[in-house]
Design an enzyme around this catalytic site. Sequence first.
Site, PDB file in Angstrom:
ATOM      1  N   HIS A 125      -5.663  -8.335   1.026  1.00 24.72           N
ATOM      2  CA  HIS A 125      -4.396  -8.228   0.137  1.00 24.72           C
ATOM      3  C   HIS A 125      -3.052  -8.156   1.290  1.00 24.72           C
ATOM      4  O   HIS A 125      -2.535  -7.348   1.653  1.00 24.72           O
ATOM      5  CB  HIS A 125      -4.406  -7.023  -0.489  1.00 24.72           C
ATOM      6  CG  HIS A 125      -3.170  -6.664  -1.291  1.00 24.72           C
ATOM      7  ND1 HIS A 125      -2.623  -7.418  -2.271  1.00 24.72           N
ATOM      8  CD2 HIS A 125      -2.309  -5.575  -0.780  1.00 24.72           C
ATOM      9  CE1 HIS A 125      -1.221  -6.867  -2.393  1.00 24.72           C
ATOM     10  NE2 HIS A 125      -1.131  -5.886  -1.658  1.00 24.72           N
ATOM     11  N   ASP A 147      -3.041  -9.620  -7.413  1.00 23.65           N
ATOM     12  CA  ASP A 147      -2.668 -10.890  -6.712  1.00 23.65           C
ATOM     13  C   ASP A 147      -3.795 -11.988  -7.579  1.00 23.65           C
ATOM     14  O   ASP A 147      -2.939 -13.022  -7.913  1.00 23.65           O
ATOM     15  CB  ASP A 147      -3.397 -11.205  -5.143  1.00 23.65           C
ATOM     16  CG  ASP A 147      -3.001 -10.033  -4.463  1.00 23.65           C
ATOM     17  OD1 ASP A 147      -1.822 -10.229  -3.983  1.00 23.65           O
ATOM     18  OD2 ASP A 147      -3.841  -9.074  -3.755  1.00 23.65           O
TER      19      ASP A 147
HETATM   20  P1  NAX Z   1       5.757   5.722  -3.729  1.00 25.44           P
HETATM   21  O1  NAX Z   1       6.521   5.769  -2.130  1.00 25.44           O
HETATM   22  O2  NAX Z   1       6.558   5.560  -4.958  1.00 25.44           O
HETATM   23  O3  NAX Z   1       4.597   6.744  -3.857  1.00 25.44           O
HETATM   24  C1  NAX Z   1       3.831   7.117  -2.861  1.00 25.44           C
HETATM   25  C2  NAX Z   1       3.377   8.397  -3.317  1.00 25.44           C
HETATM   26  O4  NAX Z   1       2.254   8.728  -2.240  1.00 25.44           O
HETATM   27  C3  NAX Z   1       4.480   9.685  -2.803  1.00 25.44           C
HETATM   28  O5  NAX Z   1       4.705  10.364  -4.001  1.00 25.44           O
HETATM   29  C4  NAX Z   1       3.981  10.324  -1.725  1.00 25.44           C
HETATM   30  O6  NAX Z   1       4.343  11.475  -1.799  1.00 25.44           O
HETATM   31  C5  NAX Z   1       2.252  10.135  -2.073  1.00 25.44           C
HETATM   32  N1  NAX Z   1       1.673  10.235  -0.495  1.00 25.44           N
HETATM   33  C6  NAX Z   1       1.751   9.965   0.729  1.00 25.44           C
HETATM   34  N2  NAX Z   1       0.814  10.288   1.351  1.00 25.44           N
HETATM   35  C7  NAX Z   1      -0.087  11.036   0.739  1.00 25.44           C
HETATM   36  C8  NAX Z   1      -1.292  11.517   0.929  1.00 25.44           C
HETATM   37  N3  NAX Z   1      -1.896  11.849   2.251  1.00 25.44           N
HETATM   38  N4  NAX Z   1      -2.069  12.092  -0.138  1.00 25.44           N
HETATM   39  C9  NAX Z   1      -1.700  11.998  -1.355  1.00 25.44           C
HETATM   40  N5  NAX Z   1      -0.212  11.557  -1.775  1.00 25.44           N
HETATM   41  C10 NAX Z   1       0.471  10.914  -0.503  1.00 25.44           C
HETATM   42  O7  NAX Z   1       4.956   4.286  -3.449  1.00 25.44           O
HETATM   43  P2  NAX Z   1       4.204   3.085  -4.808  1.00 25.44           P
HETATM   44  O8  NAX Z   1       5.200   2.280  -5.131  1.00 25.44           O
HETATM   45  O9  NAX Z   1       3.744   4.140  -5.766  1.00 25.44           O
HETATM   46  O10 NAX Z   1       3.257   2.476  -3.829  1.00 25.44           O
HETATM   47  C11 NAX Z   1       2.024   3.022  -3.437  1.00 25.44           C
HETATM   48  C12 NAX Z   1       1.231   2.355  -2.615  1.00 25.44           C
HETATM   49  O11 NAX Z   1       0.885   1.221  -3.030  1.00 25.44           O
HETATM   50  C13 NAX Z   1       1.868   1.654  -1.331  1.00 25.44           C
HETATM   51  O12 NAX Z   1       1.237   2.036  -0.069  1.00 25.44           O
HETATM   52  C14 NAX Z   1       2.306   0.147  -1.759  1.00 25.44           C
HETATM   53  O13 NAX Z   1       2.136  -0.525  -0.423  1.00 25.44           O
HETATM   54  C15 NAX Z   1       0.824   0.113  -2.367  1.00 25.44           C
HETATM   55  N6  NAX Z   1       0.751  -1.395  -3.272  1.00 25.44           N
HETATM   56  C16 NAX Z   1      -0.253  -1.901  -3.448  1.00 25.44           C
HETATM   57  C17 NAX Z   1      -0.543  -3.276  -4.273  1.00 25.44           C
HETATM   58  C18 NAX Z   1      -1.689  -3.928  -4.056  1.00 25.44           C
HETATM   59  O14 NAX Z   1      -1.743  -4.954  -4.750  1.00 25.44           O
HETATM   60  N7  NAX Z   1      -2.850  -3.370  -3.453  1.00 25.44           N
HETATM   61  C19 NAX Z   1       0.752  -3.594  -4.775  1.00 25.44           C
HETATM   62  C20 NAX Z   1       1.786  -2.757  -5.342  1.00 25.44           C
HETATM   63  C21 NAX Z   1       2.220  -1.650  -3.877  1.00 25.44           C
HETATM   64  O15 NAX Z   1       3.142  -2.380  -3.171  1.00 25.44           O
END
Ligand code: NAX
Length: 327
Positions: A187, A159
């Site tokens: 956030h 952000d």
């Molecule tokens: P993806 O869905 O591509 O990847 C998430 C991965 O996490 C998957 O491979 C899944 O198998 C794995 N996973 C799920 N539960 C798990 C657990 N208990 N232990 C270990 N691995 C686990 O998502 P991606 O685009 O990489 O985004 C990841 C996260 O970042 C999301 O929650 C998203 O909302 C968040 N974001 C946060 C941002 C921020 O500024 N704070 C911005 C970007 C993003 O949207």
Amino acid sequence: PTAPVNVVVTGAAGQIGYALLFRIASGQLLGPDTPVRLRLLEIPQGVKAAEGVALELQDSAFPLLAGVDITDDATKAFDGANVGLLVGARPRTKGMERGDLLEANGGIFAPQGRAINAGAADDIRILVVGNPANTNALIASSAAPDVPAERFTAMTRLDHNRAVGQLAAKLEVPVTEIHKLTIWGNHSATQYPDLYNAEVNGKSAAEQVDEAWLRDEFIPRVAKRGAEIIEVRGGSSVASAANAAIDHVYDWVNGTPEGDWVSAAIPSDGSYGVPEGIISSFPVTSENGAWKIVQGLDINDFSRERIDASAKELVEERDAVKALGLL
Ligand code: NAX
């Protein structure tokens, strides 16, 4: 030679993981003199894809990469961990209420917090990226009573960087001319990007833009940038999110530049009337490896209202997870 630093990435097989791991392995997270050992934590269904990423890491022959371990066991992943990037989370799906979302993520971040408590190294530093990031960080911290609370942080650096980018474009100046910008609060859409304390070319940023742009265009544009990226790119922010995570940890470990600050969500000590204990974004500097809230900033009535509204949302999230027994 220095011993490798153990860096855990959860959700390592996901999109952000893919954008993050190669930059960590190349030395951009901790600097060009620090070898790293990567620990990839995934759920069982994600392990095979994580193994594929590990093959590509091997094929990159990074001089600083001392090894890659893959596991679906949080206790193993965090054993001896120095840095944890908590990216994997349960996204909101259709028909899911906020309570369901918080509960599902509690099922991820409470066990990870316990694993951190049990085995992480004394200098462990945690950055939560997975949403709802601030409250997920609070859940993990609360499950790790032996780890100092200030080691649990959540990411608002994306952000922050988005706000810098918007302001630079508006004023047609290089991003390097922009200083002292702050993201306050959660956030989420209630976050408050503050230009009243920001400086461009050493002068007040707010005085160089008109108020209508600041309030009606800049603030909502930054707060809703994630949705704009999804709309235009056809997918959520990935490389910019990974970049922000790198910035956050790099600055935490190496310090922020003299005379400037960045934004990070850290446990509130009550500064600026933000209720103590919630993990809220502040203007912060890093010195000797620890975040410090910048004190003494002038908060006008407009800023006061925005900061209070975002803090209120965080208090509501905290109360909701407390009611679920997650704190
Ligand atoms: P993806 O869905 O591509 O990847 C998430 C991965 O996490 C998957 O491979 C899944 O198998 C794995 N996973 C799920 N539960 C798990 C657990 N208990 N232990 C270990 N691995 C686990 O998502 P991606 O685009 O990489 O985004 C990841 C996260 O970042 C999301 O929650 C998203 O909302 C968040 N974001 C946060 C941002 C921020 O500024 N704070 C911005 C970007 C993003 O949207």
